[in-house]
Design a protein around this motif. Structure first.
Motif, PDB file in Angstrom:
ATOM      1  N   ALA A 189      11.587  10.718   9.157  1.00  0.00           N
ATOM      2  CA  ALA A 189      11.505   9.251   9.121  1.00  0.00           C
ATOM      3  C   ALA A 189      10.404   8.813   8.154  1.00  0.00           C
ATOM      4  O   ALA A 189       9.412   9.503   7.967  1.00  0.00           O
ATOM      5  N   GLN A 190      10.631   7.665   7.533  1.00  0.00           N
ATOM      6  CA  GLN A 190       9.639   7.076   6.638  1.00  0.00           C
ATOM      7  C   GLN A 190       8.996   5.885   7.340  1.00  0.00           C
ATOM      8  O   GLN A 190       9.527   5.369   8.317  1.00  0.00           O
ATOM      9  N   TYR A 191       7.887   5.421   6.776  1.00  0.00           N
ATOM     10  CA  TYR A 191       7.305   4.185   7.282  1.00  0.00           C
ATOM     11  C   TYR A 191       8.235   3.021   6.971  1.00  0.00           C
ATOM     12  O   TYR A 191       8.963   3.051   5.974  1.00  0.00           O
ATOM     13  N   ALA A 192       8.177   1.989   7.786  1.00  0.00           N
ATOM     14  CA  ALA A 192       8.833   0.735   7.420  1.00  0.00           C
ATOM     15  C   ALA A 192       8.290   0.318   6.061  1.00  0.00           C
ATOM     16  O   ALA A 192       7.114   0.514   5.772  1.00  0.00           O
ATOM     17  N   LYS A 193       9.165  -0.266   5.221  1.00  0.00           N
ATOM     18  CA  LYS A 193       8.802  -0.509   3.812  1.00  0.00           C
ATOM     19  C   LYS A 193       7.496  -1.274   3.627  1.00  0.00           C
ATOM     20  O   LYS A 193       6.655  -0.867   2.830  1.00  0.00           O
ATOM     21  N   PRO A 194       7.289  -2.406   4.344  1.00  0.00           N
ATOM     22  CA  PRO A 194       6.030  -3.139   4.115  1.00  0.00           C
ATOM     23  C   PRO A 194       4.806  -2.287   4.475  1.00  0.00           C
ATOM     24  O   PRO A 194       3.754  -2.380   3.840  1.00  0.00           O
ATOM     25  N   LEU A 195       4.982  -1.425   5.470  1.00  0.00           N
ATOM     26  CA  LEU A 195       3.869  -0.561   5.885  1.00  0.00           C
ATOM     27  C   LEU A 195       3.621   0.499   4.818  1.00  0.00           C
ATOM     28  O   LEU A 195       2.469   0.766   4.437  1.00  0.00           O
ATOM     29  N   ARG A 228       4.249   0.214   1.714  1.00  0.00           N
ATOM     30  CA  ARG A 228       3.655  -0.411   0.531  1.00  0.00           C
ATOM     31  C   ARG A 228       2.162  -0.656   0.734  1.00  0.00           C
ATOM     32  O   ARG A 228       1.360  -0.448  -0.185  1.00  0.00           O
TER      33      ARG A 228
END
Lengths: 199, 199
Positions: B2-8, B10
């Motif tokens: 899993a990746q971080y949520a995009k705003p996180l 960034r």
């Protein structure tokens, strides 16, 4: 003695409030921001406001997400039968980095700490119970940090959840005792996961 | 994985670009921002954009200021006859913290570094020369860092400015050689200032 220009002093003060940033680092960061282009500074400022506006909790597992459900809960290839319980989203990400675990997660949002007034009601324990109602969950891996509070939380959850049916396991003490999950290397985390035992 | 949520993700990337902030620290800072209240996060973001919008260079000494002239240049109690030349506004603030020097400053914006293409034209040397026209300046204290480039800049300035009349002095090597002015303690800085000698 001369002072910083007010906006500069305020930025230094703001940076000083961040964890692990002392007065010297705060000053260095503030001067660095002054040397950034307008676009770069705006990108940094926007990233801060946007993360607060766009990122919230997953309605199922309480990981951070910018949607209703997080990436893991939305992923149909992840196994619904195993839930790994962590105290913090950072621990979840540390476990994800080992790319071993294919189940789902539940983020408690902390560990039991009676001295600080943190009981089961302050954690997402009720929400974890709700996930067990369907009967699909066969194993709960408790991956709280191997600290006194993390161990106590694991025992509490084992006693609470075992009567409901699922097997309750705890990650092995391959993770250095007293250490922080978030700082463990991947090999240690894989060992800890493979060596998990029933509580 | 899993990746971080995009705003996180960034925000983590933005923090990683700051000096002295590695991947772990960037992640810790980003999670810290997520836990801030909306007001606190906004205060941090505003401090960043505002510092860029409001803070510029003093028209006289090229220190940072949010007005036309910096606090020191505006102060009538500061002695116009002595100018202390520093490479960086941080060095100016370090010298101010010793509360000894009552003259004015001139911020070069760097030191001579021919290998990096930084010559006198890239520094505020011409602007320093302009301040000597009135004949009020009797001493110029060169307080560049005691590094090879800082020393070379001091010698260059001495040769350039001595014919124009003022005494040119260099802070003493009380400051540890090879060290950074900004990190020197106040006692060392006071000694360095008192032990200054003509170049």
């Amino acid at each position: 003695m001369a002072q910083y220009a007010k906006p500069l002093a305020r930025l230094v003060a703001e940076f000083e409030r961040l964890p692990g940033i002392g007065p010297k680092s705060a000053q260095r960061l503030a001067f660095y921001v002054l040397r950034l282009s307008d676009d770069e500074a705006r990108a940094l400022a926007n990233a801060i406001t946007e993360v607060k506006a766009a990122v919230g909790y997953c309605e199922c597992c309480y990981n951070f997400t910018d949607q209703k459900l997080c990436e893991i809960c939305r992923d149909p290839r992840r196994d619904d039968a195993t839930i790994c319980v962590v105290s913090d989203p950072r621990d979840l990400m540390a476990l994800e980095r080992m790319s071993e675990f294919r189940g789902k997660y539940h983020v408690l949002g902390g560990v039991l700490a009676p001295m600080e007034g943190i009981g089961p009601d302050q954690l997402k324990v009720r929400e974890l119970l709700a996930r067990l109602t369907g009967g699909t969950v066969r194993e709960i891996v408790v991956a709280t940090n191997p600290t006194v509070e993390g161990d106590a939380t694991a025992i509490y959850l084992a006693n609470l959840l075992r009567p409901l049916g699922p097997k309750i396991t705890r990650i092995a003490h391959g993770v250095p005792v007293g250490g922080d999950l978030d700082y463990a290397d991947q090999a240690t985390l894989i060992q800890a996961f493979e060596g998990r035992r029933e509580l």
